[in-house]
Design a protein around this motif. Structure first.
Motif, PDB file in Angstrom:
ATOM      1  N   UNK A  64       0.841  -1.195   0.000  1.00 46.27           N
ATOM      2  CA  UNK A  64       0.000   0.000   0.000  1.00 46.27           C
ATOM      3  C   UNK A  64       0.872   1.239   0.000  1.00 46.27           C
ATOM      4  N   UNK A  65       0.464   2.233  -0.789  1.00 45.70           N
ATOM      5  CA  UNK A  65       1.175   3.496  -0.897  1.00 45.70           C
ATOM      6  C   UNK A  65       0.416   4.564  -0.120  1.00 45.70           C
ATOM      7  N   UNK A  66       1.165   5.320   0.679  1.00 35.71           N
ATOM      8  CA  UNK A  66       0.541   6.423   1.400  1.00 35.71           C
ATOM      9  C   UNK A  66       1.478   7.623   1.407  1.00 35.71           C
ATOM     10  N   UNK A  67       0.902   8.797   1.530  1.00 33.54           N
ATOM     11  CA  UNK A  67       1.686  10.031   1.624  1.00 33.54           C
ATOM     12  C   UNK A  67       2.382  10.073   2.977  1.00 33.54           C
ATOM     13  N   UNK A  68       3.582  10.655   2.985  1.00 34.91           N
ATOM     14  CA  UNK A  68       4.328  10.790   4.228  1.00 34.91           C
ATOM     15  C   UNK A  68       5.213  12.035   4.156  1.00 34.91           C
ATOM     16  N   UNK A  69       5.912  12.314   5.217  1.00 31.55           N
ATOM     17  CA  UNK A  69       6.859  13.427   5.297  1.00 31.55           C
ATOM     18  C   UNK A  69       8.148  12.882   5.896  1.00 31.55           C
ATOM     19  N   UNK A  70       9.232  13.653   5.788  1.00 31.28           N
ATOM     20  CA  UNK A  70      10.507  13.222   6.351  1.00 31.28           C
ATOM     21  C   UNK A  70      11.211  14.407   7.004  1.00 31.28           C
ATOM     22  N   UNK A  71      11.515  14.266   8.274  1.00 28.35           N
ATOM     23  CA  UNK A  71      12.265  15.256   9.036  1.00 28.35           C
ATOM     24  C   UNK A  71      13.683  15.350   8.470  1.00 28.35           C
ATOM     25  N   UNK A  72      14.165  16.567   8.156  1.00 26.24           N
ATOM     26  CA  UNK A  72      15.489  16.702   7.544  1.00 26.24           C
ATOM     27  C   UNK A  72      16.630  16.131   8.388  1.00 26.24           C
ATOM     28  N   UNK A  73      16.487  16.143   9.697  1.00 27.62           N
ATOM     29  CA  UNK A  73      17.557  15.642  10.565  1.00 27.62           C
ATOM     30  C   UNK A  73      17.508  14.125  10.733  1.00 27.62           C
ATOM     31  N   UNK A  74      16.438  13.497  10.354  1.00 31.05           N
ATOM     32  CA  UNK A  74      16.304  12.048  10.535  1.00 31.05           C
ATOM     33  C   UNK A  74      16.135  11.343   9.209  1.00 31.05           C
ATOM     34  N   UNK A  75      14.894  10.944   8.935  1.00 34.08           N
ATOM     35  CA  UNK A  75      14.596  10.197   7.726  1.00 34.08           C
ATOM     36  C   UNK A  75      14.985  10.976   6.469  1.00 34.08           C
ATOM     37  N   UNK A  76      14.772  12.281   6.458  1.00 34.98           N
ATOM     38  CA  UNK A  76      15.113  13.086   5.278  1.00 34.98           C
ATOM     39  C   UNK A  76      16.586  12.978   4.908  1.00 34.98           C
ATOM     40  N   UNK A  77      17.464  13.005   5.899  1.00 37.17           N
ATOM     41  CA  UNK A  77      18.900  12.884   5.649  1.00 37.17           C
ATOM     42  C   UNK A  77      19.228  11.504   5.074  1.00 37.17           C
ATOM     43  N   UNK A  78      18.601  10.482   5.616  1.00 35.53           N
ATOM     44  CA  UNK A  78      18.844   9.121   5.143  1.00 35.53           C
ATOM     45  C   UNK A  78      18.298   8.913   3.734  1.00 35.53           C
ATOM     46  N   UNK A  79      17.124   9.496   3.454  1.00 37.47           N
ATOM     47  CA  UNK A  79      16.559   9.402   2.107  1.00 37.47           C
ATOM     48  C   UNK A  79      17.435  10.140   1.104  1.00 37.47           C
ATOM     49  N   UNK A  80      17.896  11.334   1.464  1.00 37.23           N
ATOM     50  CA  UNK A  80      18.758  12.104   0.576  1.00 37.23           C
ATOM     51  C   UNK A  80      20.008  11.309   0.228  1.00 37.23           C
ATOM     52  N   UNK A  81      20.585  10.651   1.211  1.00 36.88           N
ATOM     53  CA  UNK A  81      21.767   9.822   0.980  1.00 36.88           C
ATOM     54  C   UNK A  81      21.430   8.649   0.049  1.00 36.88           C
ATOM     55  N   UNK A  82      20.303   8.006   0.267  1.00 40.21           N
ATOM     56  CA  UNK A  82      19.907   6.865  -0.568  1.00 40.21           C
ATOM     57  C   UNK A  82      19.592   7.299  -2.003  1.00 40.21           C
ATOM     58  N   UNK A  83      18.967   8.469  -2.168  1.00 39.76           N
ATOM     59  CA  UNK A  83      18.626   8.970  -3.505  1.00 39.76           C
ATOM     60  C   UNK A  83      19.870   9.417  -4.278  1.00 39.76           C
ATOM     61  N   UNK A  84      21.026   9.444  -3.622  1.00 41.51           N
ATOM     62  CA  UNK A  84      22.271   9.825  -4.299  1.00 41.51           C
ATOM     63  C   UNK A  84      22.573   8.903  -5.475  1.00 41.51           C
ATOM     64  N   UNK A  85      21.969   7.716  -5.514  1.00 48.50           N
ATOM     65  CA  UNK A  85      22.197   6.812  -6.646  1.00 48.50           C
ATOM     66  C   UNK A  85      21.711   7.416  -7.965  1.00 48.50           C
TER      67      UNK A  85
END
Length: 170
Positions: free
Chosen positions: A102-123
């Protein structure tokens, strides 16, 4: 940290040559590695009138879930807002990974999940896409969505290693 899903044999019609034992099942770690390193994914959703819709997506597999982003006006986002059921697949027809969830909308805190997502999206940086850690922190989450898996099918040597994975409710 994700908990490994339960693994067993999928149900296929007679004649497919599916082994009767669980010997040779894939390890979730093997499948998850493919989800992490893939560049292109196919996302299938259902239109409000019941017709299917598929679209190629970029995204990242992180903490046992798939994160992707995009405008809320896209067809696939409008579809999942009405019906969150989706199928996510990799490109290969022989090295197969199929995730249902299931797909749902979410948000990401820049100091937590956002930082980790940014690193992962570096690909995707070489392709010109490198979102910053605060890209998903706004009121609308920057269009960020997460697919929570319910079930997955995978095989890399059909039918010998055909494996079904069932995820626990989160």
């Amino acid at each position: 940290m994700s908990t490994d899903p339960a693994a067993d044999r999928p149900e296929f019609p007679e004649g497919y040559g599916l082994p009767e034992s669980t010997d040779g099942l894939l390890a979730w770690s093997e499948v998850e590695e493919r989800l992490r390193t893939a560049q292109n994914y196919w996302l299938a959703s259902v239109r409000p009138d019941g017709r299917p819709h598929s679209v190629p997506r970029w995204g990242v597999w992180l903490d046992g879930a798939f994160y992707y982003d995009g405008a809320p006006t896209t067809r696939h986002t409008r579809n999942v807002e009405a019906n969150p059921a989706v199928t996510l697949t990799l490109e290969s027809g022989t090295q197969v990974v199929i995730v249902e969830g299931e797909s749902r909308a979410t948000r990401a805190d820049p100091e937590g999940l956002g930082a980790r997502l940014s690193e992962a999206f570096a690909k995707y940086a070489d392709a010109g896409y490198s979102p910053s850690a605060d890209a998903w922190a706004g009121a609308d989450g920057g269009g960020l969505r997460v697919i929570t898996p319910r079930r997955a099918l995978a095989w890399f040597n059909f039918p010998a290693d055909s494996t079904r994975f069932r995820f626990r409710e989160r």
